[in-house]
Design a protein around this motif. Structure first.
Motif, short mmCIF file in Angstrom:
data_model
loop_
_atom_site.label_atom_id
_atom_site.label_comp_id
_atom_site.label_asym_id
_atom_site.label_seq_id
_atom_site.Cartn_x
_atom_site.Cartn_y
_atom_site.Cartn_z
N GLN A 192 -5.60 6.61 -6.16
CA GLN A 192 -4.73 6.63 -4.79
C GLN A 192 -4.49 5.12 -4.42
O GLN A 192 -4.87 4.46 -4.21
CB GLN A 192 -5.38 7.97 -3.44
N ARG A 193 -3.27 5.16 -4.24
CA ARG A 193 -2.88 3.59 -3.63
C ARG A 193 -2.90 3.82 -2.38
O ARG A 193 -2.61 5.16 -1.65
CB ARG A 193 -1.91 3.08 -4.14
N VAL A 194 -3.04 2.44 -1.51
CA VAL A 194 -2.59 2.56 0.41
C VAL A 194 -1.51 2.51 0.36
O VAL A 194 -0.49 1.50 -0.76
CB VAL A 194 -3.57 1.38 1.21
N GLY A 216 -5.89 -2.47 -2.18
CA GLY A 216 -4.95 -1.70 -2.00
C GLY A 216 -4.73 -0.27 -2.38
O GLY A 216 -4.11 0.42 -3.29
N TYR A 217 -6.79 -0.13 -1.94
CA TYR A 217 -6.45 1.66 -3.00
C TYR A 217 -7.66 1.99 -2.02
O TYR A 217 -7.95 1.74 -0.75
CB TYR A 217 -7.51 1.68 -4.38
N PRO A 238 -9.59 9.30 -6.73
CA PRO A 238 -8.80 9.25 -7.49
C PRO A 238 -7.29 10.20 -7.14
O PRO A 238 -7.01 10.19 -6.25
CB PRO A 238 -9.37 10.88 -8.55
N TYR A 239 -6.32 9.76 -8.04
CA TYR A 239 -5.24 10.00 -7.43
C TYR A 239 -4.94 11.70 -7.67
O TYR A 239 -5.57 12.21 -8.66
CB TYR A 239 -3.76 9.98 -8.60
N PRO A 240 -4.36 12.09 -7.13
CA PRO A 240 -4.54 14.16 -6.97
C PRO A 240 -3.68 14.14 -8.15
O PRO A 240 -2.86 15.64 -7.60
CB PRO A 240 -3.95 14.46 -5.52
#
Length: 146
Positions: free
Chosen positions: A43-45, A61-62, A90-92
């Motif tokens: 996941q990114r900010v 940046g995460y 993690p990205y969902p």
């Protein structure tokens, strides 16, 4: 081909593709490296306009995993061992779109993701590790043979 935001595209070897379809391979592993793979799997900010932030004071940046990070630690890195816990979320993704190799005509499949885990490899001095994300394979939703 454009995929929905909840679907991760992964090229894969035929042998592993066949094992996933047969139900004998239950996880698909990917190494997390700074840059392209980290941007893909984590996941990114985001800024106020919905664009990814390249770096912040504390996360590269995460998005930090607050369950496994200390708010008093000023910055975490992709290779931090962090007492055996990966410091970012993690990205969902909910599905994997698997494609054998890169040819135009190839076997493809869509599978559910039932979960994930982070695996530390090559741990050094209890401070650094190469991290791998293991996507838990759920139900096979579609299979297309070439």
């Amino acid at each position: 081909m454009k995929f929905p935001n909840d679907t991760l595209y992964l090229p894969i070897k035929q042998v592993y593709f066949d094992q996933i379809i047969a139900g004998t391979k239950k996880e698909e592993l990917r190494e997390i490296k700074m840059g392209i793979t980290a941007n893909k799997y984590l996941q990114r900010v985001m800024d106020d306009n919905g664009n990814p932030v390249k770096d912040t004071n504390d996360t590269e940046g995460y998005v930090r995993d607050l369950e496994y990070t200390d708010p008093n630690v000023s910055k975490y890195w992709i290779d931090d061992y962090n007492n055996g816990h990966f410091p970012f979320k993690p990205y969902p993704y909910t599905k994997l779109y698997l494609a054998v190799g890169y040819a135009k005509e190839r076997d493809t499949a869509l599978v559910e993701i039932d979960g994930y885990r982070f695996i530390p490899e090559m741990i050094r001095a209890d401070k650094y590790a190469f991290w791998v994300i293991a996507y838990h394979i759920g139900k096979v939703l579609e299979v297309h043979r070439k």
